[in-house]
Design a protein around this motif. Structure first.
Motif, mmCIF file in Angstrom:
data_model
loop_
_atom_site.group_PDB
_atom_site.id
_atom_site.type_symbol
_atom_site.label_atom_id
_atom_site.label_comp_id
_atom_site.label_asym_id
_atom_site.label_seq_id
_atom_site.Cartn_x
_atom_site.Cartn_y
_atom_site.Cartn_z
ATOM 1 N N THR C 148 0.904 -1.229 -0.002
ATOM 2 C CA THR C 148 0.003 -0.002 -0.047
ATOM 3 C C THR C 148 0.756 1.211 -0.184
ATOM 4 O O THR C 148 1.620 1.410 0.910
ATOM 5 C CB THR C 148 -0.863 -0.186 1.140
ATOM 6 N N GLU C 149 0.477 2.079 -0.831
ATOM 7 C CA GLU C 149 1.474 3.408 -0.947
ATOM 8 C C GLU C 149 0.802 4.528 -0.210
ATOM 9 O O GLU C 149 -0.573 4.999 -0.423
ATOM 10 C CB GLU C 149 1.639 3.811 -2.529
ATOM 11 N N VAL C 150 1.746 4.962 0.520
ATOM 12 C CA VAL C 150 1.336 5.939 1.668
ATOM 13 C C VAL C 150 0.588 7.356 0.676
ATOM 14 O O VAL C 150 -0.450 7.881 1.262
ATOM 15 C CB VAL C 150 2.442 6.639 2.372
ATOM 16 N N ARG C 151 1.528 7.668 -0.041
ATOM 17 C CA ARG C 151 1.065 8.888 -0.981
ATOM 18 C C ARG C 151 -0.166 8.945 -1.420
ATOM 19 O O ARG C 151 -1.328 9.664 -1.398
ATOM 20 C CB ARG C 151 2.111 9.137 -1.923
ATOM 21 N N LEU C 152 -0.372 7.667 -2.317
ATOM 22 C CA LEU C 152 -1.643 7.577 -2.771
ATOM 23 C C LEU C 152 -2.977 7.463 -1.866
ATOM 24 O O LEU C 152 -3.877 8.011 -2.309
ATOM 25 C CB LEU C 152 -1.705 6.129 -3.604
ATOM 26 N N VAL C 153 -2.912 6.634 -0.718
ATOM 27 C CA VAL C 153 -3.825 6.720 0.069
ATOM 28 C C VAL C 153 -4.303 7.967 0.728
ATOM 29 O O VAL C 153 -5.506 8.421 0.798
ATOM 30 C CB VAL C 153 -3.427 5.748 1.417
ATOM 31 N N HIS C 154 -3.259 8.982 1.076
ATOM 32 C CA HIS C 154 -3.213 10.128 1.297
ATOM 33 C C HIS C 154 -4.098 11.034 0.515
ATOM 34 O O HIS C 154 -4.893 11.665 0.935
ATOM 35 C CB HIS C 154 -2.127 10.745 1.704
ATOM 36 N N GLU C 155 -3.665 11.084 -1.006
ATOM 37 C CA GLU C 155 -4.648 11.596 -1.985
ATOM 38 C C GLU C 155 -6.077 11.331 -1.967
ATOM 39 O O GLU C 155 -6.809 12.189 -2.156
ATOM 40 C CB GLU C 155 -3.916 11.549 -3.192
ATOM 41 N N LEU C 156 -6.210 10.078 -1.904
ATOM 42 C CA LEU C 156 -7.504 9.440 -2.112
ATOM 43 C C LEU C 156 -8.379 9.748 -0.916
ATOM 44 O O LEU C 156 -9.555 9.917 -0.968
ATOM 45 C CB LEU C 156 -7.480 7.925 -2.114
ATOM 46 N N LEU C 157 -7.875 9.931 0.478
ATOM 47 C CA LEU C 157 -8.578 10.305 1.489
ATOM 48 C C LEU C 157 -8.656 11.737 1.450
ATOM 49 O O LEU C 157 -10.019 12.303 1.911
ATOM 50 C CB LEU C 157 -7.592 9.987 2.800
ATOM 51 N N ILE C 158 -7.805 12.636 1.080
ATOM 52 C CA ILE C 158 -7.819 14.167 1.311
ATOM 53 C C ILE C 158 -8.410 14.617 0.021
ATOM 54 O O ILE C 158 -9.204 15.612 0.072
ATOM 55 C CB ILE C 158 -6.334 14.732 1.574
#
Lengths: 200, 200, 200, 200
Positions: C148-158
């Motif tokens: 799981t990529e942190v940056r991607l998750v961050h973007e999808l959440l925010i």
DNA sequence: GACTAAGCGAGACGGTACGTCGCGTCTTAAA
DNA sequence: TTTAAGACGCGACGTACCGTCTCGCTTAGTC
């Protein structure tokens, strides 16, 4: 230079308001205390409008100075060179003392090429022409030597006034003006002493 | 006011630094560009310290002007009034043109009572005394009329210089100085024409 | 507000006054209506003092934004990845909606390199670190795939939050946050379905 | 409101000039640097004429933004949901990055009700409709769960783009778009795993 | 084909805020 | 105590655009 007049109603109206306010302020607080913001506030005109016409405070002040000075005109033929010179000196005195504008502006004029250029052109040269008229008549009458130099006479007449006004602060009296004029008359009197209007 | 001088090491040191910095700045940017903050920065002295000694920018500038002017001293007896007057005018010219200090300060001097008072006392009066010396000798020699007024002569000599410097911007030449001096000599020549040094 | 005040050299005192005034103004008129002159007037601090610390309006606004944002900190271990992500999204929501600061500043941030750089460094990166903590725990628990990529998750959440806030103007509800978090959980769920905290 | 179009020669001519000038200016100096006076100067149209059509600078900028955006249309059926979503995201990327218009306008849009309302109506809703088309096809194909919410998908697809564009400044790469699309596909994949177009 | 009302260019205007400069005062800490 | 260092309140500067406002000229479309 002339077709401005079409839109001039507004322009002229605000210009008048500005000049009036500025003059009043100069009378009250002197040129040093003159402020564009003050003028704007007093005249009810926007600061921008002032800057649209005069590049800065000094330019505006100069305009007012020129307005004041404009009133002088060559002293008419009175048949008496001494009297005419005296008249000239008298008027000049009136102008340079009025409102302290000159006192407050000298430095700027002396320092800023742009202002000094305007000053020379619109005031110095004009005055010199007036003196020339008087001197020419004086030479014709035999009151002055034919080789009398206009520029020099002008300086000798006006210089002392400025000196008192700006530096020595000695009062500008009628007596003083007479002394100056007499000195000039004497200095440029024809050698043979045939002048008609001599100092007594 | 007097005993400071003895243990003045600190005071004197910073005063010197200030005056030097200020002079240098005036040379570079003129009086108009002189700035207390600039002087402080350049001299390594705190603004506060400057304000402790001079009440403001103009006061400081005047101090420097006086420093400059202080160099003039009465022209020594040369046995020739014209020469002596010329010498005086020459020195005066040198002073008033140096560094544009005078040009930049006139307005402030003319406008601020405090400054004009100092200026009169420390410069005008001093100069006048010098002229007096010359004139007294001239009267004695018979070059000038006995009733020649010192103040008037002073104004006639100095006025034109200032006028050119500040307003007309005409150059201050040797020729001009001679003309002025000659005019004065002529104006105050004894009536009987017995003067020894006459203009040709 | 506490014992700092004693040594709070003038600098700190005025800084506080400025920030308080600015925050109050933002609350009242929004970032768009924020004005340095307004802040000066309200804080009783001189305009110059403000400019001494922040290069311009946006710089000041950013400072306030950072102050607001600074409060967020990584959600503590709750033993439940979904809950932790929800908590993160919740806090983020609170911050980006408060006072409309973000809305008013986006353009400036997005447009000015200087601001965007600061924003990334002081906010984006910090947030991402928080998400990383949560994700690392999630992976460990087996709730998320190890890659799981942190940056991607961050973007999808925010991203969706910002999108609603700035563009679609749809309300930021709890329901919406849950949907977003669930989508992310689903997207990064381990293939074998062994996750312990699954969406119901 | 409609019959204007018939005799619109003049109106249309100046409108075209204005829009062209404004677009050019945005390209050159960004939305932030856009100025009504600049547009007037460049287009040879009077300021008044511009204000006659758009209430202010932002209104004009929005008009241009809409012009840009108008080009997007629903991705055609390609028989592959993932490809279609990718296509959508690609086009969206192209639009929001072009000319920095979006970056420069966000704040105004987010802040001004009048603008945000127009933006939602003329852009957000239009886009959402496009996504709906794709999703409906995807559901039909069995690539997506039948309860997949259009709005949510839209936000998850678009949000990350905006986030990078405006805040994190991370580059908008093809790889990134694929990651986003894949996450969405995964999040809304049917539970039984029967989808035909899955990420490998 | 002449007439009139609208649209238009030009640009002056009142205004708000900008960010800058230098003043002269006031505070703090070190020497 | 005196000083250097420098923050501060202040007032004005000159600039940039804003959006409003005449003011005549141009230009259709109507009669």
């Amino acid at each position: 230079m002339t077709s401005d007049d079409r839109h001039s109603s507004r322009r002229a109206r605000s210009e008048k308001a500005i000049l009036e306010a500025a003059s009043a302020l100069i009378d009250e607080v002197g040129v040093g205390g003159l402020t564009i913001e003050g003028v704007a506030a007093r005249s009810g005109v926007a600061k921008t409008t002032i800057y649209r016409r005069w590049r800065d405070k000094d330019d505006l002040a100069l305009a007012i100075l020129i307005e004041l000075t404009a009133e002088i005109s060559a002293p008419p033929d009175q048949g008496d060179t001494r009297k005419e010179l005296l008249k000239f000196v008298e008027t000049a005195t009136k102008v340079i003392t009025s409102g302290g504008v000159v006192s407050g502006l000298v430095s700027e004029i002396a320092t800023t090429p742009h202002l000094s250029h305007q000053y020379v052109e619109r005031i110095v040269d004009v005055r010199m022409a007036e003196v020339k008229t008087v001197i020419d008549r004086g030479i014709e009458r035999g009151d002055l030597r034919p080789d009398t130099e206009v520029r020099l006479v002008h300086e000798l007449l006006i210089g002392p006034l400025y000196y008192r006004l700006l530096f020595s602060k000695a009062p500008l009296t009628r007596r003083h003006r007479e002394q100056v004029v007499d000195a000039v008359m004497q200095a440029f009197a024809p050698e043979d002493g045939s002048a008609r209007s001599r100092r007594k």
